[in-house]
Design an enzyme around this catalytic site. Structure first.
Site, PDB file in Angstrom:
ATOM      1  N   ARG A 108     -10.342  11.183  -3.595  1.00 53.24           N
ATOM      2  CA  ARG A 108     -10.044   9.788  -3.990  1.00 53.24           C
ATOM      3  C   ARG A 108     -11.115   9.231  -4.938  1.00 53.24           C
ATOM      4  O   ARG A 108     -11.480   8.044  -4.853  1.00 53.24           O
ATOM      5  CB  ARG A 108      -9.939   8.851  -2.766  1.00 53.24           C
ATOM      6  CG  ARG A 108      -8.950   9.250  -1.748  1.00 53.24           C
ATOM      7  CD  ARG A 108      -7.502   9.148  -2.213  1.00 53.24           C
ATOM      8  NE  ARG A 108      -6.678   9.711  -1.180  1.00 53.24           N
ATOM      9  CZ  ARG A 108      -6.370  11.014  -1.117  1.00 53.24           C
ATOM     10  NH1 ARG A 108      -6.749  11.851  -2.075  1.00 53.24           N
ATOM     11  NH2 ARG A 108      -5.646  11.472  -0.142  1.00 53.24           N
ATOM     12  N   GLU A 130     -11.164   2.688   0.533  1.00 54.50           N
ATOM     13  CA  GLU A 130     -10.391   3.388  -0.501  1.00 54.50           C
ATOM     14  C   GLU A 130      -9.734   2.363  -1.431  1.00 54.50           C
ATOM     15  O   GLU A 130      -9.582   2.577  -2.626  1.00 54.50           O
ATOM     16  CB  GLU A 130      -9.319   4.249   0.179  1.00 54.50           C
ATOM     17  CG  GLU A 130      -8.448   5.021  -0.769  1.00 54.50           C
ATOM     18  CD  GLU A 130      -7.512   5.983  -0.041  1.00 54.50           C
ATOM     19  OE1 GLU A 130      -7.917   6.584   0.977  1.00 54.50           O
ATOM     20  OE2 GLU A 130      -6.360   6.104  -0.496  1.00 54.50           O
ATOM     21  N   SER A 171      -3.599   3.558   3.227  1.00 54.10           N
ATOM     22  CA  SER A 171      -4.850   3.724   3.979  1.00 54.10           C
ATOM     23  C   SER A 171      -5.941   2.885   3.345  1.00 54.10           C
ATOM     24  O   SER A 171      -6.173   2.958   2.138  1.00 54.10           O
ATOM     25  CB  SER A 171      -5.283   5.192   3.957  1.00 54.10           C
ATOM     26  OG  SER A 171      -4.362   5.944   4.708  1.00 54.10           O
TER      27      SER A 171
END
Ligand SMILES: Cc1cc2nc3c(=O)[nH]c(=O)nc-3n(C[C@H](O)[C@H](O)[C@H](O)COP(=O)(O)OP(=O)(O)OC[C@H]3O[C@@H](n4cnc5c(N)ncnc54)[C@H](O)[C@@H]3O)c2cc1C
Length: 305
Positions: free
Chosen positions: A178, A297, A227
């Site tokens: 990520r 994130e 998420s």
């Protein structure tokens, strides 16, 4: 000069708006406004627009806002939306072992997954459940179920603040979980994906399977941003948050999902501050109980109200 005059003077063909509320453009359906928002007509128009924006001014590219929170006080910046105009997708080449798909930044990632399956390729299925754009997937190295965006990228096309478009190799970027670090002040306008040849029917079935898994495990009926935290090494953020007993915890209209502890949902009328308060709570509680620092994130920008 006001924005309409700027637009006319430079022959821009896109749409320029001031004080645009971002709540309707992000999947959390919450948060503040941006000073200016621009929807380019196409890449040439985007280049012309970028030349009108001072390099001293903050500039963000936004896809479908599925990984983004703008604080309630808003942000003094210009936002460029890609998904109205940068929407071309085509088969750019077919070889014995792979096919190549050219997709502009505004194309929804699930479309790339379906396009690959349609053309008899296997390996892009994971993109089917990621509700953002190609640009967002490139910026985030979005992934799931073992697949990651940059694993199937052949080349990308970027645009800089002077409107110069460049073809770039994957070696121009440092790719992690990520995380994508590339040349500064360049945004993605397109990518060419290289997907292994395979069985299209099998790929379509895999897509159905992955989507069913998501429906069963994620709170998709309520506004969310997927998420919230990256998974720490060898563990899962959801497991840690759940083990702290935080599922169902509420601040204002925001709630740590009862279904998936790494999701924060907007149960109605949540502010960005409500969401951020839960992010802080989860980080602090997991930090105190397990000594693990959860990293966000989701991208958060702007000023608190
Ligand atoms: C229900 C749900 C499930 C999700 N599941 C997953 C998952 O399984 N895996 C996963 O990785 N993510 C997941 N996400 C998060 C999100 O969908 C991905 O990160 C997605 O790739 C973001 O794309 P976007 O177009 O919405 O980006 P945005 O949210 O619009 O932007 C995200 C970031 O990318 C930057 N960006 C966007 N477009 C460009 C561009 N053209 N050039 C440069 N920078 C750009 C933005 O500035 C911002 O920093 C999920 C989200 C939701 C709501």
């Amino acid at each position: 000069m006001n924005m309409m005059e700027v637009s006319r003077l430079h022959g821009l063909r896109g749409e320029l708006r001031q004080s645009e509320s971002m709540a309707k453009h992000v999947s959390w359906r919450a948060g503040g406004a941006v000073a200016r928002a621009y929807w380019p007509a196409d890449v040439d128009d985007l280049a012309a627009f970028l030349r009108t924006v001072s390099t001293a001014e903050a500039l963000y590219f936004v896809g479908l806002g599925s990984n983004l929170l703008i604080r309630d006080g808003g942000v003094q910046a210009t936002v460029v939306f890609t998904h109205w105009a940068l929407r071309q997708i085509s088969l750019s080449s077919t070889g014995e072992h792979n096919i190549e798909i050219f997709a502009e930044a505004g194309i929804a990632s699930p479309k790339v997954a379906r396009f690959a399956a349609l053309h008899g390729a296997e390996g892009a299925e994971f993109l089917a459940g990621i509700p953002g754009t190609v640009g967002g997937a490139l910026a985030m190295n979005a992934g799931c179920y073992g697949g990651e965006t940059w694993n199937i990228v052949a080349t990308v096309r970027t645009i800089d603040r002077q409107g110069v478009v460049r073809q770039r190799a994957t070696s121009d970027f440092r790719i992690g979980y990520r995380s994508v670090v590339g040349p500064e002040n360049e945004a993605f306008v397109a990518a060419t994906f290289c997907v292994p040849r395979g069985d299209g029917e099998k790929s379509r079935n895999k897509i159905k399977e992955l989507l069913s898994k998501r429906i069963a495990s994620q709170p998709l009926q309520q506004p969310n941003a997927g998420s919230v935290f990256r998974n720490p090494p060898n563990d899962h953020a959801a497991r840690l948050i759940e083990a702290c007993g935080l599922k169902g915890t509420r601040v204002g209209g925001a709630e740590i999902s009862r279904r998936h502890a790494n999701f924060i949902v907007n149960t109605g009328g949540a502010s960005a501050a409500d969401i951020e308060a839960l992010i802080d709570l989860a980080q602090n509680t997991v930090g105190e109980k397990f000594g693990v620092k959860l990293e966000c994130e989701v991208r958060i920008i702007g000023e608190r109200a």
